[in-house]
Enzyme design. Structure first.
Site, PDB file in Angstrom:
ATOM      1  CG  ASP A  70      -1.196  -3.518  -7.327  1.00  0.00           C
ATOM      2  OD1 ASP A  70      -2.094  -3.860  -8.110  1.00  0.00           O
ATOM      3  OD2 ASP A  70      -0.842  -4.200  -6.351  1.00  0.00           O
ATOM      4  CE  LYS A 133      -0.950  -5.489  -2.038  1.00  0.00           C
ATOM      5  NZ  LYS A 133      -0.030  -5.660  -3.177  1.00  0.00           N
ATOM      6  CE  LYS A 169      -2.561  -9.076  -3.213  1.00  0.00           C
ATOM      7  NZ  LYS A 169      -1.820  -9.021  -4.493  1.00  0.00           N
TER       8      LYS A 169
END
Length: 233
Positions: A70, A133, A169
């Site tokens: 991430d 995300k 997400k």
């Protein structure tokens, strides 16, 4: 897990319309060989880490066995309209990930406008992100439905342009099972049932477990649990 997003050249015309926070933890985790996926966050949560530090963190994490990375974008690049700079930052992070999948956290609550959310989403995908995300969960404003719709429509546009499906997400502020179901319905309506898989849709909701426990307890017993009956509640 879906195949890697190969990314594209930067095309500004398109946009005019269990986390581990340190690679060393991955290295020393005894369970690493048993895990299917190890996730490491680079620049988490502020995104203000210098680019070279982010790249070093990513390379070390991959070397130590991480399979998902991430990254958190530098919000200042969005707020000052440095779209080429944002593309290059994410592209370099993508290259440092090697074969690991990369999820790009946009920190949407700090981007200033929905137009910026759309542009940042498109550029993140052009630069090779496998997932986009909403948030780290540390911002004042995290996952909201308007932001989610904008990001999903960017994902749909990218799919139409390239044929590649990028995952989505929402994260932060999702605390109840009803909210989670609403996100599932929204993804189905905007992107279709093919996105309703772990490879293309996930929820970031560390505080959701307590409510799920309560709902399961209610379904089984017909009443909600008392505070001492469920550890997470």
């Amino acid at each position: 897990m879906a195949g890697r997003n190969p990314g594209t050249e930067l095309e500004l015309g398109w946009i005019s319309k269990v986390y581990v926070n340190r690679p060393a933890v991955v290295r020393h985790a005894e369970q690493i060989k048993k895990w299917k996926t190890v996730k490491v966050a680079a620049g988490f949560p502020s995104g203000q880490t210098p680019l070279e530090a982010k790249l070093t963190e990513i390379r070390l994490a991959v070397e130590y066995g991480a399979r998902e990375i991430d990254i958190v974008i530098s919000r200042s690049l969005v707020l000052t309209g440095q779209w080429e700079g944002l593309y290059e930052e994410i592209r370099l992070c993508r290259a440092a990930c090697g074969e690991a999948h990369m999820k790009t956290i946009l920190a949407t609550g700090e981007l200033g406008s929905l137009a910026n959310v759309y542009k940042a989403s498109m550029i993140a995908m052009m630069a090779g992100s496998d997932f986009i995300k909403t948030s780290t969960g540390k911002e004042v404003e995290n996952a909201t439905f308007p932001v989610g719709i904008v990001m999903m429509r960017a994902i749909k546009e990218y799919y139409w342009q390239t044929g590649y499906k990028v995952g989505f997400k929402p994260a932060g502020g999702i605390r109840t099972a009803k909210e989670a179901i609403t996100w599932l319905m929204l993804v189905k309506e905007e992107l279709g049932v093919e996105w309703l898989t772990p490879e293309l849709f996930r929820l970031g909701a560390s505080s959701l477990l307590g409510d799920i426990e309560q709902q399961v307890f209610y379904h089984v017993t017909g009443s909600y649990a008392l505070q001492h009956e469920l550890a997470m509640a």
